[in-house]
Design a protein around this motif. Structure first.
Motif, PDB file in Angstrom:
ATOM      1  N   GLU A 166       0.809  -1.155  -0.129  1.00  0.00           N
ATOM      2  CA  GLU A 166      -0.001  -0.092   0.148  1.00  0.00           C
ATOM      3  C   GLU A 166       0.918   1.209  -0.182  1.00  0.00           C
ATOM      4  O   GLU A 166       0.613   2.331  -0.552  1.00  0.00           O
ATOM      5  N   LEU A 167       2.017   1.084   0.817  1.00  0.00           N
ATOM      6  CA  LEU A 167       2.671   2.455   0.916  1.00  0.00           C
ATOM      7  C   LEU A 167       3.601   2.629  -0.459  1.00  0.00           C
ATOM      8  O   LEU A 167       3.874   3.733  -0.867  1.00  0.00           O
ATOM      9  N   ASP A 168       3.819   1.528  -1.301  1.00  0.00           N
ATOM     10  CA  ASP A 168       4.350   1.681  -2.390  1.00  0.00           C
ATOM     11  C   ASP A 168       3.583   2.446  -3.464  1.00  0.00           C
ATOM     12  O   ASP A 168       4.023   3.107  -4.146  1.00  0.00           O
ATOM     13  N   GLN A 169       2.521   1.983  -3.533  1.00  0.00           N
ATOM     14  CA  GLN A 169       1.359   2.632  -4.295  1.00  0.00           C
ATOM     15  C   GLN A 169       1.359   4.160  -3.785  1.00  0.00           C
ATOM     16  O   GLN A 169       0.962   5.018  -4.888  1.00  0.00           O
ATOM     17  N   LEU A 170       1.097   4.427  -2.642  1.00  0.00           N
ATOM     18  CA  LEU A 170       1.096   6.000  -2.223  1.00  0.00           C
ATOM     19  C   LEU A 170       2.411   6.707  -2.805  1.00  0.00           C
ATOM     20  O   LEU A 170       2.167   8.036  -3.222  1.00  0.00           O
ATOM     21  N   SER A 171       3.625   6.154  -2.567  1.00  0.00           N
ATOM     22  CA  SER A 171       4.759   6.794  -2.736  1.00  0.00           C
ATOM     23  C   SER A 171       4.906   6.959  -4.515  1.00  0.00           C
ATOM     24  O   SER A 171       5.151   8.115  -4.871  1.00  0.00           O
ATOM     25  N   GLN A 172       4.368   6.080  -5.417  1.00  0.00           N
ATOM     26  CA  GLN A 172       4.399   6.355  -6.692  1.00  0.00           C
ATOM     27  C   GLN A 172       3.303   7.491  -7.161  1.00  0.00           C
ATOM     28  O   GLN A 172       3.678   8.188  -7.828  1.00  0.00           O
ATOM     29  N   ALA A 173       2.305   7.363  -6.252  1.00  0.00           N
ATOM     30  CA  ALA A 173       1.166   8.678  -6.766  1.00  0.00           C
ATOM     31  C   ALA A 173       1.844   9.877  -6.253  1.00  0.00           C
ATOM     32  O   ALA A 173       1.465  10.932  -6.907  1.00  0.00           O
ATOM     33  N   LEU A 174       2.633   9.989  -5.180  1.00  0.00           N
ATOM     34  CA  LEU A 174       3.180  11.010  -4.702  1.00  0.00           C
ATOM     35  C   LEU A 174       4.356  11.633  -5.627  1.00  0.00           C
ATOM     36  O   LEU A 174       4.669  12.897  -5.506  1.00  0.00           O
ATOM     37  N   ARG A 175       4.988  11.048  -6.288  1.00  0.00           N
ATOM     38  CA  ARG A 175       6.188  11.404  -6.931  1.00  0.00           C
ATOM     39  C   ARG A 175       5.727  12.663  -7.749  1.00  0.00           C
ATOM     40  O   ARG A 175       6.846  13.494  -7.887  1.00  0.00           O
TER      41      ARG A 175
END
Length: 506
Positions: A166-175
């Motif tokens: 879940e955190l990987d997906q959030l980090s990707q969206a925040l880039r």
């Protein structure tokens, strides 16, 4: 060193496949190897299927290595946290056909049990924290789990739906966000963990937090020949600062991790920092003890190398749920005691083992929790609460058994007309029916919830089952309830139980 004491523990996560050869009697580590890391994908459920060739190749190598060491016994476990039952069955068949190795899938509750056991079962490491409150923190792809131990006993576990996936997906969206991604990430973590603040409040003296399988810090601060080491707060703070400011390449080089896993370093630090604050831990530790050590400890117990009762972890978890929903401890304590006594006295009749005894104990503990919702059909409420709250250490099938015992412990009987019961495999139906029949007898013996019975004897002779209750009080209600609830036992075994009373002094 006797060869029969050597055992191969094989475990597969969504990251890699690992083998540990261990002496089950002494817990001595003989060898530990792993496959190359699996290629991580956005859909974690596809990793195993994509890496089937690597899995089979690694298993073949593991089998050869175990043969070189003279290891004749081994077992292969795998995490099923991110794949469904059908996918797991398909993968099991592929692996068995191509390697000859059978997969034993573990759900989240079982994985948490073995992680807790890895610390609790290593006597030397655990004794070093005698008298202290210990928190064990693990961060995985599917969830974050926090365990609490006190006075060298398991107290509680919290499973938080906040995994690296879940955190990987959030980090990707925040880039591409204009906001500070690290600040947003920290806020998100806070929103998921905030409910723990009140539960962990109190600041118990002499508290420590142990980070389990925190590879980034283990690679730097934990020597390969050590299983546990203290990490100074200053060092933790410095590494956290670097993780938040450094480039991806620096993180890979400094923490010795692959690029695909570099994005997990900072979230891991942020989670640990917040739980350090909530637990008010005075010391921070790193440990290499992990699920494979827990699997080895349980296997050693199964082989009889230790006689410790690790089922207490699951029983304590059941007590926690029971206490959360209903406070009437005296009734459930007596019913559990009587049920286990009846079980122990009728071993030759029911032919069930120690694992089923644990399931009966758990069912007796939680069977009345549905009363917190409604006394009407409370047994149905108890069942669906347990279906939604799997207990640490239970397989999916075992959790079903506990739920079904709760469902049928009162008035309804398991039978062909019961949808839940009818859909279960026949062997599971028999186990449930046997345990329900015993629990019904025990439950009837305290139908008044007044704990009138001080002692119970069980006699099975000439196909007659006589239960003699020692009590100074009137047992009319208990006898009436017993006659009603004994019907299932009679149908199942062809033996009609009878209840007699022996009057004792008040």
């Amino acid at each position: 060193m006797a060869g029969k004491k050597l055992f191969g523990i094989i475990y597969m996560s969504t990251t890699r496949l690992e083998l540990m050869i261990v002496n089950l009697k002494t817990h001595e580590l003989i060898e530990r190897v792993s496959s190359a890391n699996f290629v991580q994908t956005a859909d974690k459920s596809e990793i195993y299927q994509n890496e089937i060739t690597k899995i089979v190749f690694s298993l073949t190598g593991f089998l050869q290595l175990m043969a070189d060491y003279g290891v004749k016994s081994y077992k292969f476990w795998a995490s099923q946290q991110l794949i469904d039952d059908v996918s797991a069955r398909y993968l099991s068949e592929q692996i068995l056909l191509r390697s000859g190795v059978k997969v034993n899938w573990l759900n989240t509750s079982q994985i948490n049990y073995f992680r807790a056991l890895s610390l609790m079962g290593h006597t030397k490491a655990f004794h070093s924290f005698a008298g202290r409150t210990v928190y064990l923190l693990y961060m995985g792809s599917a969830a974050v789990t926090l365990f609490k131990f006190s006075q060298e006993e398991f107290v509680q576990a919290w499973n938080i739906g906040l995994g690296y996936l879940e955190l990987d997906q959030l980090s990707q969206a925040l880039r591409n966000s204009a906001n500070d991604p690290n600040e947003v990430l920290d806020d998100y973590i806070s929103s998921k963990l905030d409910y723990l603040k009140s539960e962990l409040a109190g600041g118990e003296p002499d508290t420590c937090l142990i980070l389990q399988d925190f590879a980034a810090l283990n690679n730097i601060y934990l020597p390969l020949n050590k299983r546990l080491t203290e990490l100074p707060y200053a060092a933790f703070s410095q590494e956290l600062k670097q993780a938040g400011e450094a480039s991806s390449q620096y993180i890979c080089d400094h923490f010795h991790v692959e690029d695909s896993l570099s994005g997990r370093i900072l979230p891991g630090f942020l989670i640990a920092r917040r739980l350090l604050s909530y637990t008010q831990a005075q010391q921070l530790y790193l440990t290499r003890l992990n699920i494979m050590d827990g699997l080895a400890i349980q296997t050693g117990a199964d082989f009889g190398f230790t006689h410790k009762d690790y089922g207490i972890i699951t029983q304590t978890s059941a007590e926690n749920i029971a206490q959360l929903y209903i406070k009437e401890e005296a009734h459930r304590s007596l019913v559990r005691k009587l049920a286990l006594h009846i079980f122990d006295q009728l071993k030759k009749l029911h032919r069930l083992g120690s694992r089923e005894r644990l399931l009966l104990s758990i069912a007796a503990t939680i069977s009345d929790i549905g009363n917190a919702i409604s006394q009407h059909n409370h047994y149905h409420h108890s069942a669906y609460i347990m279906e939604a709250n799997p207990l640490i250490g239970l397989s999916d099938q075992e959790n079903t058994i506990v739920s079904e015992i709760a469902r049928y412990h009162s008035t309804e009987s398991p039978g062909a007309d019961q949808l839940h019961f009818h859909s279960l495999p026949p062997e599971l139906q028999m186990t449930i029916a046997k345990l329900v029949a015993i629990l019904r007898l025990a439950d009837a013996l305290d139908d008044s919830h007044q704990q009138k019975i001080s002692k119970l004897t069980v006699s099975l002779k000439n196909e007659q089952l006589i239960l003699t209750a020692f009590s100074p009080q009137d047992l009319s209600l208990e006898k009436w309830a017993f006659n009603r609830k004994a019907q299932l036992f009679n149908e199942l075994y062809g033996i009609k139980p009878s209840l007699k009373q022996r009057r004792t002094d008040a």
